[in-house]
Structures are given as C-alpha cells and as structure tokens.
Write a protein that holds these residues in place. Structure first.
Motif, PDB file in Angstrom:
ATOM      1  N   ARG A 119      42.822  48.599  37.920  1.00 47.84           N
ATOM      2  CA  ARG A 119      41.569  47.914  38.231  1.00 47.84           C
ATOM      3  C   ARG A 119      41.523  46.535  37.570  1.00 47.84           C
ATOM      4  O   ARG A 119      41.061  45.557  38.168  1.00 47.84           O
ATOM      5  CB  ARG A 119      40.376  48.764  37.783  1.00 47.84           C
ATOM      6  CG  ARG A 119      40.273  50.086  38.528  1.00 47.84           C
ATOM      7  CD  ARG A 119      38.966  50.786  38.235  1.00 47.84           C
ATOM      8  NE  ARG A 119      37.829  49.987  38.697  1.00 47.84           N
ATOM      9  CZ  ARG A 119      36.552  50.365  38.520  1.00 47.84           C
ATOM     10  NH1 ARG A 119      36.283  51.509  37.907  1.00 47.84           N
ATOM     11  NH2 ARG A 119      35.586  49.593  38.966  1.00 47.84           N
ATOM     12  N   LEU A 120      41.999  46.445  36.332  1.00 49.14           N
ATOM     13  CA  LEU A 120      42.043  45.141  35.667  1.00 49.14           C
ATOM     14  C   LEU A 120      42.987  44.189  36.394  1.00 49.14           C
ATOM     15  O   LEU A 120      42.717  42.980  36.487  1.00 49.14           O
ATOM     16  CB  LEU A 120      42.482  45.308  34.205  1.00 49.14           C
ATOM     17  CG  LEU A 120      41.445  45.865  33.238  1.00 49.14           C
ATOM     18  CD1 LEU A 120      42.052  46.048  31.857  1.00 49.14           C
ATOM     19  CD2 LEU A 120      40.237  44.935  33.158  1.00 49.14           C
ATOM     20  N   HIS A 121      44.089  44.723  36.895  1.00 51.37           N
ATOM     21  CA  HIS A 121      45.026  43.885  37.647  1.00 51.37           C
ATOM     22  C   HIS A 121      44.368  43.325  38.908  1.00 51.37           C
ATOM     23  O   HIS A 121      44.520  42.137  39.238  1.00 51.37           O
ATOM     24  CB  HIS A 121      46.267  44.707  38.005  1.00 51.37           C
ATOM     25  CG  HIS A 121      47.301  43.922  38.755  1.00 51.37           C
ATOM     26  ND1 HIS A 121      47.304  43.824  40.133  1.00 51.37           N
ATOM     27  CD2 HIS A 121      48.370  43.191  38.321  1.00 51.37           C
ATOM     28  CE1 HIS A 121      48.300  43.069  40.514  1.00 51.37           C
ATOM     29  NE2 HIS A 121      48.976  42.669  39.438  1.00 51.37           N
ATOM     30  N   GLY A 122      43.624  44.166  39.622  1.00 51.51           N
ATOM     31  CA  GLY A 122      42.955  43.688  40.825  1.00 51.51           C
ATOM     32  C   GLY A 122      41.891  42.653  40.516  1.00 51.51           C
ATOM     33  O   GLY A 122      41.780  41.629  41.217  1.00 51.51           O
TER      34      GLY A 122
ATOM     35  N   THR B 154      43.603  39.404  39.437  1.00 52.78           N
ATOM     36  CA  THR B 154      44.205  38.738  40.603  1.00 52.78           C
ATOM     37  C   THR B 154      43.150  37.994  41.403  1.00 52.78           C
ATOM     38  O   THR B 154      43.372  36.864  41.861  1.00 52.78           O
ATOM     39  CB  THR B 154      44.919  39.764  41.492  1.00 52.78           C
ATOM     40  OG1 THR B 154      45.938  40.420  40.728  1.00 52.78           O
ATOM     41  CG2 THR B 154      45.526  39.098  42.707  1.00 52.78           C
ATOM     42  N   ARG B 155      42.002  38.619  41.575  1.00 54.40           N
ATOM     43  CA  ARG B 155      40.929  37.967  42.325  1.00 54.40           C
ATOM     44  C   ARG B 155      40.442  36.716  41.593  1.00 54.40           C
ATOM     45  O   ARG B 155      40.188  35.682  42.218  1.00 54.40           O
ATOM     46  CB  ARG B 155      39.772  38.937  42.528  1.00 54.40           C
ATOM     47  CG  ARG B 155      38.665  38.346  43.382  1.00 54.40           C
ATOM     48  CD  ARG B 155      37.592  39.380  43.693  1.00 54.40           C
ATOM     49  NE  ARG B 155      36.610  38.814  44.599  1.00 54.40           N
ATOM     50  CZ  ARG B 155      36.760  38.730  45.899  1.00 54.40           C
ATOM     51  NH1 ARG B 155      37.853  39.193  46.463  1.00 54.40           N
ATOM     52  NH2 ARG B 155      35.825  38.192  46.661  1.00 54.40           N
TER      53      ARG B 155
ATOM     54  N   GLY C 223      38.914  37.789  50.718  1.00 53.06           N
ATOM     55  CA  GLY C 223      39.083  36.431  50.227  1.00 53.06           C
ATOM     56  C   GLY C 223      38.063  36.095  49.159  1.00 53.06           C
ATOM     57  O   GLY C 223      37.345  36.954  48.651  1.00 53.06           O
ATOM     58  N   VAL C 224      37.984  34.819  48.826  1.00 58.01           N
ATOM     59  CA  VAL C 224      37.071  34.383  47.770  1.00 58.01           C
ATOM     60  C   VAL C 224      35.916  33.563  48.331  1.00 58.01           C
ATOM     61  O   VAL C 224      35.150  32.970  47.583  1.00 58.01           O
ATOM     62  CB  VAL C 224      37.832  33.557  46.699  1.00 58.01           C
ATOM     63  CG1 VAL C 224      38.840  34.417  45.989  1.00 58.01           C
ATOM     64  CG2 VAL C 224      38.507  32.342  47.337  1.00 58.01           C
TER      65      VAL C 224
END
Length: 364
Positions: free
Chosen positions: A184-187, A190-191, A324-325
C-alpha cells in the motif's frame, strides 16, 4: 527604475504649440513685409510710443505703425500660444492620465479595474483597449494559478496523509502483516511521484524551456498506441490509427506526452466493453492536426469545457488503478499552447469525446 526629474509632457507640448504658433506668425508677418513693405527704408520700422498706441487703429496703418503691430502681434501670439497650448495639451493627455491611474492600480494588485475609455477609436483608445484586454487575461490567469495551487496542495497532501495513517497503524499494531503495508505504501508513493512529475512537466511546458525539432505526429500516434496497447486490451477497447505524414516543429518528448495523454484518456474513459478509439493525423490548411475520438457516455458541453482544467477527471472524481492524477488534459493544453497550437474538445453526439489538436505545420 530611478530617473532624474524632467519637464512634463504637457509642458513640452505647450512649448511646442507656442513655438510653432510663433514661427507661423513670423512667417505670416514676413510675407506681408516682402510683398507690401519691401521698398520702405528700414528706419521707418522703428516704432515710438505713439506708434505703439496707433498700432491698433487700422486707419493709421503705415510702415512705422506696421513695425509696432509686429511687436504687439508677436507678444499676443506668444501669450495665446502658451495658454492655448497648455489647455489643449491637458485635454489631449487626459486619456493618458486614466491609463496611468489604471496601471498603478494594477501594479498594486487590483486586476479587476478597467479603463473603458469612451469615444471613437484613436491611438489612446487602442492603447486603453489593449490594456483592458491584458488585465482581463492576467486576472483570469492569476485566478487559474490560484485554483491550481490550491488543488495541487490538496492532491499532494492526500498521499502524505495516507502514508502517515498507514505508518501509525503499523506502529500501533506490530502483528500486522508488513507485506500488505509495503504494498500500500508503494502504491501511495508511486502516485505521489507521478503527481510530482506531472507538475514538473506542466511547469516545463508553461515555461517553453525545450529544444525544437521536426516531429512527425503520425509516428507519435503509432508509438503512443503501441505503448498503451496492453491497457487497451485490459479495458476491452480497440484502438485504430490512420493518417499521413504530419510534420510539425516542437519538442519530441512533449508532443509524445501530449499524444500519450490523449490516447490514455480515450482508453480509460470509454465503454466498459467493446469501446473504440480512433487516432488520426493529417495536414489541413497549413496546420498539423491530431484528432483522438472515443466512445463512451454522453457528455454535455458544460462538462467538456471543464475537462482541461487541472485535477478534473470527467464527471466523477473516481480513483482507479488508471485514473491518473487529474492533469492529463491540463498538460495537453499547456503543451499545445507552448507549441502555438489550439486544443478543441467536442462531445460526440453518440457519446464520448472528440479531441482536436492543431499545431503549425513544418515547412516543406
């Protein structure tokens, strides 16, 4: 910028008017002397006090009286030129005073003030209208930047808040599976990185700090389509490209990002199944044109007009793996503007979006 004080423009115009009036009067009196009194002795033009008194009586006109009239006329022209020039200069420079006042207000941060100079068109009114147009655009740009800064702060705060929450949970529950926390921290990280890179790319495009070269939009369309083919297959969307060589001048990396963003949005915001994306390129009327059209839900003109704003994700701000962002079309808009092009968003009658990018075509 510090400058030494000097005479005002109004004083300069006044002296110019008076000087020109004196010069014209001297020419007129000189013409009278040449054509009427040229043969008279020079001594007859020296006026005495009685001559000066008789100078204003037309029945006593003569050479000596003419000399007195010359002195009186030149004095009158000087006074009349100074007074009349001062009044005329003030009336002529009145619009410039209003423009200066508006400029000072804008320099102090008041961008809502407008000159709105009345009257028919002339140089001052053209300057005032151009200044009003500049203030309108500047006010809109500042408002857009403020909204962008607020949205960016919110978007950047969200992954940081999630990260802190996950770390607090892990600290309070040592028995929790660390693998799930790491994933979860990786996701989330990454965002956050994707958002930061998008903001940097947007800033780079706005500043136009890039090298220009000859770029073929048809090749960029094929490259973007090939890169996003796995995503299209995952969403059950068929992507088709067509078009001839479409050359323009610009940044290869930025224009590839533009094309990729458009194709990515067309794939993600499509029908749940059996959707299509059409990517076409071509040269029309001296412009290199890239069009991306997709199927999907029906959109209104009002909702489409907001899609290019930062952090807008269609009709709903949903977060999926490929959401996306929220800067995809904002980056497309910025890149298009940096390449002196235009971006047009049009809702399709059957549903979906039709996007057209027009860029200056490369010579030859």
């Amino acid at each position: 910028m510090h400058r030494r004080p000097g005479p005002s423009v109004r004083l300069k115009l006044t002296l110019s008017y008076a000087g020109f009036l004196m010069f014209a009067g001297a020419l007129l009196l000189g013409a009278v002397w040449v054509f009427l009194l040229r043969g008279s002795p020079a001594s007859t033009f020296v006026p005495t006090l009685p001559d000066l008194l008789r100078a204003f009586d037309p029945s006593n006109f003569g050479p000596r009286v003419f000399g007195s009239a010359v002195f009186a006329a030149m004095g009158f022209l000087l006074v009349f030129g100074l007074v009349g020039g001062w009044v005329l200069a003030g009336r002529m420079l009145a619009p410039l005073t209003r423009i200066t006042h508006a400029t000072r207000m804008a320099a102090n941060g008041s961008l809502s003030h407008r000159i709105r100079l009345p009257g028919r068109s002339d140089e001052f009114r053209e300057l005032a209208d151009a200044f009003d147009t500049m203030l309108t655009r500047l006010e809109a740009h500042v408002g857009e930047q403020r909204r962008f800064a607020a949205n960016a702060s919110h978007e950047l705060r969200t992954p940081l808040a999630i990260t802190r929450t996950l770390l607090d949970v892990a600290r309070n529950d040592p028995t929790r599976d660390p693998g799930e926390l790491v994933d979860r921290l990786h996701g989330v990280t990454t965002r956050a990185i994707d958002l930061t890179e998008a903001l940097l790319l947007l800033s780079r495009a706005d500043q136009r700090s890039f090298a220009r070269e000859r770029v073929d939009l048809s090749l960029l369309a094929e490259e973007a389509t090939e890169t996003l083919l796995p995503l299209a297959e995952e969403h059950g969307v068929a992507v088709r490209t067509s078009g001839d060589i479409t050359a323009t001048i610009g940044s290869h990396a930025l224009l590839l990002q533009l094309t990729t963003n458009l194709v990515h949005n067309a794939i993600v915001h499509n029908r749940p199944e059996k959707g299509t994306v059409l990517v076409r390129t071509g040269v029309r009327a001296g412009s290199a044109v890239l069009t991306v059209e997709n199927t999907g839900e029906k959109l209104t003109a009002e909702s489409v007009s907001r899609l290019a704003e930062p952090f807008q994700r269609g009709s709903e701000r949903v977060r999926t793996d490929h959401a996306g962002v929220g800067l995809g079309l904002a980056i497309v808009t910025s890149i298009t503007r940096a390449h002196d092009g235009t971006l047009t968003l049009t809702p399709s009658a059957a549903g979906g979006l039709h996007v057209t990018v027009r860029l200056p075509a490369a010579p030859g």
